[in-house]
Scaffold this active site. Structure first.
Site, PDB file in Angstrom:
ATOM      1  NE  ARG A  48      -3.682   0.260   2.315  1.00  0.00           N
ATOM      2  CZ  ARG A  48      -4.718   0.529   3.090  1.00  0.00           C
ATOM      3  NH1 ARG A  48      -5.102  -0.330   4.018  1.00  0.00           N
ATOM      4  NH2 ARG A  48      -5.384   1.664   2.954  1.00  0.00           N
TER       5      ARG A  48
ATOM      6  CE  LYS B  89      11.298 -26.364   8.980  1.00  0.00           C
ATOM      7  NZ  LYS B  89      12.503 -25.527   9.154  1.00  0.00           N
TER       8      LYS B  89
ATOM      9  CD  GLU C 275       6.712 -22.121  17.857  1.00  0.00           C
ATOM     10  OE1 GLU C 275       6.955 -21.239  17.023  1.00  0.00           O
ATOM     11  OE2 GLU C 275       5.570 -22.341  18.302  1.00  0.00           O
TER      12      GLU C 275
ATOM     13  CG  ASP D 299       0.180 -20.718  14.761  1.00  0.00           C
ATOM     14  OD1 ASP D 299      -0.046 -20.157  13.672  1.00  0.00           O
ATOM     15  OD2 ASP D 299       1.237 -20.557  15.400  1.00  0.00           O
TER      16      ASP D 299
ATOM     17  CG  HIS E  92       3.813 -26.135  10.410  1.00  0.00           C
ATOM     18  ND1 HIS E  92       3.776 -25.752   9.088  1.00  0.00           N
ATOM     19  CD2 HIS E  92       3.956 -24.998  11.124  1.00  0.00           C
ATOM     20  CE1 HIS E  92       3.903 -24.434   9.014  1.00  0.00           C
ATOM     21  NE2 HIS E  92       4.012 -23.964  10.236  1.00  0.00           N
TER      22      HIS E  92
ATOM     23  CE  LYS F 103       3.293 -19.363  19.475  1.00  0.00           C
ATOM     24  NZ  LYS F 103       4.474 -19.421  18.601  1.00  0.00           N
TER      25      LYS F 103
ATOM     26  CE  LYS G 141      13.931 -22.359  15.924  1.00  0.00           C
ATOM     27  NZ  LYS G 141      14.470 -21.172  15.217  1.00  0.00           N
TER      28      LYS G 141
END
Length: 491
Positions: A48, A181, A215, A234, A239, A339, A344
């Site tokens: 934009r 991946k 995560e 999510d 995934h 999370k 990780k």
């Protein structure tokens, strides 16, 4: 490496957004560096903001410096890439404004228009309409859709129906970056190029399978989106279910989009529904509280900036899934994602059945089973865990668990491991769909996920607390321990 034979105008909608800056523009730079873009391919950024080409080019360069690294951006490569860059600024929500784009884009039988929609899904229909009205949807055109594709089955169908008004299914590329991946792709090679695994890939030899996507980060400023989505939608819907489908699918007849997708759909259809009757035994919801990640104190989910202090959204999910077909009868798939976890880490652990008879019982009462560990991050690679004899003399043979490490950075130490987006962008440009998700896959995944969410709502299943920096709620340990197993947290 030779450049692709496909010449295109690559239109990046949302070119100034976070995904484009962090992943997509660096991926295009790496494709340029590898000489994988056709000499006449152009990159057209759309957003934009009112910018001229020079200002846009400067912004792209700044993004590369930040996310590729100042010392890693090759001046000659950047000059080549900069010559490809063009910018169109207009209101993406107004289909009438797309005439600005039509003045820049070139279409012909030899030039494809590849549109990448790194935008909120509520703009998908308008973008497709704008492209169509400007005659930019040709037989050679392709469109790449970023997730989320809806928030449930109904909304997903609505998005797909809107896009299908303008594009054929063969032109639609629904992206899941996990499918790009190297280690995920290596699943195909491990399973179907190696008889040692192919012949053992069923309930006859495998005890159970774990898929973990942990995560350390929290919501990272994405509160409004994340609180509406939650970890189930999510991460699990896309995934983890895509990885599960690749692990569990039957051998495709060919390595093409139609064959691979057909087999993945069969797996998703075979997932045993989770209902009010089994939701308590087969799922765990969690929500992180304050704690420490390393030596850094972090807030709890309800203490994050902009948080709804009475939110019941889950930040952790563990699921025991069953695939009701012959190959996977009685083999549970344990899925876990969250999370603010201890580390990780994304990995797949294939645990094989133990030896039925132990001839080494005098020195080792119980032989641990072999395991195949496929690491997706942080260090991509494959490990095979097996028993070996300890060197030395003595009356009795001493055994020790050892690991055959096939880490990519060691096996291919002189070869750079490509980022997932690099591969997926290249496949979209070349018109190869096998690493992208078919509409039927998306809808079967949503159907299964909606069943879990409905069961949670009907039973009043609330998220259980877990401290940041841990491996999730204690109930997730119980989930797998109830079956006499444990999570693979020893690494």
């Amino acid at each position: 490496m030779a450049s692709t034979n496909t010449c295109c105008d690559f239109i990046l909608f949302g070119t100034l957004g976070d995904l484009a800056r962090r992943k997509l523009l660096p991926a295009l730079y790496q494709l340029e560096k590898a000489n994988l873009l056709h000499s006449n391919t152009r990159i057209i950024g759309v957003a934009r903001d009112t910018l001229d080409n020079e200002a846009f080019t400067n912004k792209v360069h700044a993004s590369l410096i930040e996310f590729v690294g100042k010392d890693s951006v090759d001046t000659s490569v950047w000059r080549r890439l900069a010559k490809r860059l063009h910018y169109c600024g207009f209101d993406l929500a107004k289909a009438s404004d797309y005439s600005v784009l039509a003045e820049t884009v070139k279409t012909s039988e030899k030039r494809a228009v590849v549109s990448y929609l790194a935008t909120p899904p509520q703009l998908f229909a308008t973008i497709c309409k704008g492209l169509s009205e400007q005659q930019l949807v040709t037989p050679q055109a392709r469109i790449v859709l970023e997730k989320p594709l809806g928030h449930d089955l109904e909304s997903s169908r609505q998005i797909n129906q809107e896009v299908a008004k303008y594009f054929q299914e063969s032109q639609i590329y629904r992206i899941d970056h996990y499918l790009g991946k190297e280690t995920v792709l290596n699943l195909l090679a491990l399973r179907f190029a190696n008889p040692i695994f192919a012949d053992q890939w069923s309930h006859n030899a495998i005890d159970h399978i774990q898929i973990t996507a942990a995560e350390q980060v929290g919501v990272e400023g994405r509160w409004s989106y994340y609180d509406d989505a939650g970890q189930l939608r999510d991460m699990v819907q896309n995934h983890l279910l895509q990885v599960l489908a690749l692990i569990a699918m039957e051998p495709p007849t060919r390595l093409d989009a139609e064959s691979v997708r057909e087999e993945k759909v069969k797996v998703l259809r075979s997932l045993r529904p989770i209902t009010q009757q089994n939701v308590h035994d087969d799922t765990v919801r969690g929500q992180y509280s304050a704690g420490f990640i390393g030596d850094k104190k972090v807030p709890g989910y309800l203490e994050e900036e902009g948080a709804n202090e009475v939110s019941k959204t889950e930040t952790f999910v563990a699921v025991k899934a069953h695939i009701d077909n012959w190959r996977w009868a009685q083999v549970p798939f344990y899925l876990r994602t969250g999370k603010r976890m201890a580390q990780k880490r994304t990995e797949i652990v294939i645990s094989f059945k133990p030896q039925p008879h132990n001839i080494f019982h005098e020195t080792m009462n119980q032989l641990p089973p072999n395991r195949l560990v496929i690491r997706l991050q942080p260090d991509e690679g494959v490990e095979i865990q097996m028993m070996n004899k300890v060197p030395g003399l003595g009356k009795q043979m001493q055994l020790k668990p050892t690991t055959l490490d096939l880490s990519f950075d060691q096996t291919f130490e002189n070869q750079r491991i490509s980022d997932a987006y690099e591969r997926l962008l290249l496949e979209a440009i070349e018109g190869n769909q096998y690493l992208f998700v078919a509409r039927e896959e998306v809808e079967h995944a949503w159907k299964w996920i909606d069943g879990i969410r409905d069961a949670w709502q009907q039973t009043g299943e609330e998220p259980k607390g877990y401290q940041s920096g841990s491996w999730g709620p204690a109930a997730s340990v119980t989930l797998i321990a109830h079956d006499g197993r444990e999570w693979d947290d020893d690494f």
